[in-house]
Design a protein around this motif. Structure first.
Motif, PDB file in Angstrom:
ATOM      1  N   TRP A 163       6.644   2.958   2.259  1.00 60.10           N
ATOM      2  CA  TRP A 163       7.251   2.376   3.460  1.00 60.10           C
ATOM      3  C   TRP A 163       7.146   0.849   3.418  1.00 60.10           C
ATOM      4  CZ3 TRP A 163       6.175  -0.949   7.309  1.00 60.10           C
ATOM      5  CH2 TRP A 163       7.085  -0.971   8.377  1.00 60.10           C
ATOM      6  N   ARG A 164       5.987   0.352   3.062  1.00 59.90           N
ATOM      7  CA  ARG A 164       5.751  -1.101   3.029  1.00 59.90           C
ATOM      8  C   ARG A 164       6.679  -1.768   2.012  1.00 59.90           C
ATOM      9  NH1 ARG A 164       3.922  -3.799   6.781  1.00 59.90           N
ATOM     10  NH2 ARG A 164       2.487  -2.114   7.186  1.00 59.90           N
ATOM     11  N   HIS A 197      -1.767   9.820   8.693  1.00 57.64           N
ATOM     12  CA  HIS A 197      -1.145   8.706   9.415  1.00 57.64           C
ATOM     13  C   HIS A 197       0.028   8.092   8.665  1.00 57.64           C
ATOM     14  CE1 HIS A 197      -4.844   7.721  12.207  1.00 57.64           C
ATOM     15  NE2 HIS A 197      -4.493   8.986  12.239  1.00 57.64           N
ATOM     16  N   ASN A 198       0.195   8.412   7.377  1.00 57.81           N
ATOM     17  CA  ASN A 198       1.475   8.071   6.728  1.00 57.81           C
ATOM     18  C   ASN A 198       1.801   9.079   5.628  1.00 57.81           C
ATOM     19  OD1 ASN A 198       0.071   7.203   4.430  1.00 57.81           O
ATOM     20  ND2 ASN A 198       1.081   5.210   4.313  1.00 57.81           N
ATOM     21  N   PRO A 219      -1.731   0.833  13.738  1.00 56.14           N
ATOM     22  CA  PRO A 219      -1.216   2.201  13.560  1.00 56.14           C
ATOM     23  C   PRO A 219      -2.321   3.242  13.386  1.00 56.14           C
ATOM     24  CG  PRO A 219      -0.606   0.815  11.676  1.00 56.14           C
ATOM     25  CD  PRO A 219      -1.173  -0.087  12.726  1.00 56.14           C
ATOM     26  N   LEU A 244       9.692   6.091  10.796  1.00 59.11           N
ATOM     27  CA  LEU A 244       9.470   4.695  11.184  1.00 59.11           C
ATOM     28  C   LEU A 244      10.476   3.894  10.363  1.00 59.11           C
ATOM     29  CD1 LEU A 244       7.663   2.511  12.587  1.00 59.11           C
ATOM     30  CD2 LEU A 244       6.336   2.453  10.481  1.00 59.11           C
ATOM     31  N   ASP A 287       5.943  -4.518  12.778  1.00 54.46           N
ATOM     32  CA  ASP A 287       5.431  -3.138  12.663  1.00 54.46           C
ATOM     33  C   ASP A 287       4.008  -2.859  13.138  1.00 54.46           C
ATOM     34  OD1 ASP A 287       5.310  -4.074   9.495  1.00 54.46           O
ATOM     35  OD2 ASP A 287       3.751  -2.578   9.862  1.00 54.46           O
ATOM     36  N   ARG A 288       3.123  -3.834  13.146  1.00 58.23           N
ATOM     37  CA  ARG A 288       1.773  -3.605  13.676  1.00 58.23           C
ATOM     38  C   ARG A 288       1.508  -4.576  14.822  1.00 58.23           C
ATOM     39  NH1 ARG A 288      -2.041  -2.370   8.335  1.00 58.23           N
ATOM     40  NH2 ARG A 288      -0.592  -0.880   7.417  1.00 58.23           N
ATOM     41  N   GLU A 339       0.796  -1.224   0.000  1.00 57.25           N
ATOM     42  CA  GLU A 339       0.000   0.000   0.000  1.00 57.25           C
ATOM     43  C   GLU A 339       0.831   1.278   0.000  1.00 57.25           C
ATOM     44  OE1 GLU A 339       0.250  -2.150   2.466  1.00 57.25           O
ATOM     45  OE2 GLU A 339       0.827  -1.080   4.266  1.00 57.25           O
ATOM     46  N   SER A 340       2.043   1.212   0.535  1.00 57.40           N
ATOM     47  CA  SER A 340       2.816   2.450   0.690  1.00 57.40           C
ATOM     48  C   SER A 340       4.281   2.236   0.324  1.00 57.40           C
ATOM     49  CB  SER A 340       2.743   2.911   2.154  1.00 57.40           C
ATOM     50  OG  SER A 340       3.345   1.941   3.000  1.00 57.40           O
ATOM     51  N   PHE A 369      -3.919   4.313   3.925  1.00 53.82           N
ATOM     52  CA  PHE A 369      -2.452   4.344   3.839  1.00 53.82           C
ATOM     53  C   PHE A 369      -1.941   4.461   2.396  1.00 53.82           C
ATOM     54  CE2 PHE A 369      -2.075   2.046   8.160  1.00 53.82           C
ATOM     55  CZ  PHE A 369      -1.528   3.145   8.809  1.00 53.82           C
ATOM     56  N   ASP A 404       6.412   8.266   8.766  1.00 52.05           N
ATOM     57  CA  ASP A 404       7.178   7.254   7.992  1.00 52.05           C
ATOM     58  C   ASP A 404       8.583   7.723   7.628  1.00 52.05           C
ATOM     59  OD1 ASP A 404       5.320   5.194   7.990  1.00 52.05           O
ATOM     60  OD2 ASP A 404       4.766   5.388   5.877  1.00 52.05           O
ATOM     61  N   ARG A 437      -2.144   5.930  16.238  1.00 52.56           N
ATOM     62  CA  ARG A 437      -1.694   7.262  15.786  1.00 52.56           C
ATOM     63  C   ARG A 437      -2.809   8.282  15.980  1.00 52.56           C
ATOM     64  NH1 ARG A 437       1.620   4.997  10.452  1.00 52.56           N
ATOM     65  NH2 ARG A 437       3.367   4.198  11.682  1.00 52.56           N
TER      66      ARG A 437
HETATM   67  O1  AHR Z   1       2.312  -0.394   9.908  1.00 55.48           O
HETATM   68  C1  AHR Z   1       3.095   0.651   9.470  1.00 55.48           C
HETATM   69  C2  AHR Z   1       2.361   1.491   8.481  1.00 55.48           C
HETATM   70  O2  AHR Z   1       1.868   0.708   7.435  1.00 55.48           O
HETATM   71  C3  AHR Z   1       3.181   2.546   7.804  1.00 55.48           C
HETATM   72  O3  AHR Z   1       3.279   3.720   8.520  1.00 55.48           O
HETATM   73  C4  AHR Z   1       2.393   2.744   6.564  1.00 55.48           C
HETATM   74  O4  AHR Z   1       3.018   3.493   5.581  1.00 55.48           O
HETATM   75  C5  AHR Z   1       2.181   1.333   6.213  1.00 55.48           C
HETATM   76  O5  AHR Z   1       1.362   1.105   5.205  1.00 55.48           O
END
Ligand code: AHR
Length: 311
Positions: A31-32, A211-212, A156, A260, A105-106, A28-29, A184, A240, A160
């Motif tokens: 960061w991922r 949130h991101n 998150p 992050l 991460d989660r 999705e991002s 996200f 992020d 957050r």
């Molecule tokens: O779980 C972390 C979050 O998940 C990140 O901040 C976000 O970018 C990702 O999709």
């Protein structure tokens, strides 16, 4: 039969190489994407055989992947859980099979004896850092805030939101006027920001909390298209520290981000290696840092430092 010593070494390595199943949320991002890249790299460097499964944002796919890893008898499972609830049974199945699970991460809402350890940041604290930055930045001004939340039900998104509210509590000049999920993603961030701008037309939006970073980047596009100046007319703080947010900061379009690290796998494999070696039990929570970056922190240098890391 005769075997060369090189062949014997290869056999020995093959016999001891550990296999780890990784149930990843999706992509999705930015960061991922970086987390996935770094997990693959870390596994390769350590001679770990990584079995990768992309859940495309669906918990049921993650549960199926974990069951398949258990059936294959992997040596450990990495799980980045898309949402917080609904994991108990599948984690019990892994536990019965004596396969350690490490959360990445989660967080999950499940008893903590169902996993070996969790690697991640203090997600409430991240929201607090973002909120404190905004409180200081606006001072005594009235500030109407819009919020782009992460995936509904994910830890998150929940934490957050809580952290940010903790930070602005008691500052009556700051008010969250709209809040909605953008999942996200950049496209989610752009679409929801468009609807915020439309709904608030005539009213001033003073700040966006996303949130991101990806949602912030999508929102920046929407703000530009609405003829406003992101970073000036609307302050932007997110989480992020992906390379593109530093570029946006350098261009004056974004104001602050909370880092992050995408290298969750490094500490996770360290913990697993110690556990495999002699049963060493890690701490239940291995916490990563949450550093705030603003436009004063040489954003182009931060962009350069991250641009080749797989984001
Ligand atoms: O779980 C972390 C979050 O998940 C990140 O901040 C976000 O970018 C990702 O999709």
């Amino acid at each position: 039969t005769l075997m060369t010593s090189a062949a014997i070494m290869v056999c020995a390595a093959a016999a001891t190489a550990q296999t780890v199943g990784f149930s990843q949320i999706g992509s999705e991002s930015g960061w991922r994407a970086a987390e996935t890249t770094l997990t693959r790299q870390q596994a390769e460097e350590r001679g770990i055989d990584l079995k990768f499964s992309d859940a495309q944002q669906r918990q049921e796919n993650q549960i199926a992947a974990i069951r398949s890893f258990v059936a294959q008898g992997v040596d450990a499972i990495l799980l980045a859980p898309v949402v917080a609830t609904g994991w108990d049974s599948v984690l019990e199945e892994a536990q019965e099979a004596e396969i350690p699970v490490v959360l990445l991460d989660r967080q999950v809402d499940a008893p903590d004896d169902l996993y070996l350890t969790a690697v991640g940041s203090d997600l409430v604290h991240e929201g607090e850092v973002a909120g404190q930055w905004l409180v200081e930045k606006v001072g005594d001004r009235e500030c109407r805030i819009v919020e782009l939340q992460g995936t509904t039900g994910s830890s998150p998104a929940i934490d957050r939101a809580t952290g940010f509210r903790n930070a602005i509590e008691g500052h009556d000049n700051l008010e969250i006027v709209r809040s909605q999920t953008g999942d996200f993603t950049r496209t989610g961030g752009k679409e929801v920001m468009e609807s915020f701008l439309q709904a608030e037309s005539g009213n001033e939006i003073c700040a966006l909390y996303a949130h991101n970073d990806d949602m912030a980047l999508g929102a920046i596009q929407a703000i530009n298209e609405a003829g406003l100046n992101p970073g000036e007319d609307i302050l932007i703080v997110s989480i992020d520290a992906v390379p593109d947010i530093f570029k946006a900061m350098a261009e004056g379009d974004a104001n602050a981000t909370v880092e992050l690290t995408p290298n969750m796998a490094g500490p996770a494999f360290d913990a697993l290696e110690a556990y495999w070696e002699d049963g060493t039990m890690p701490e239940k929570f291995i916490q990563t840092e949450s550093t705030l970056y603003t436009q004063d922190d040489d954003p182009m240098a931060e962009y350069e430092a991250r641009k080749d890391l797989g984001y």
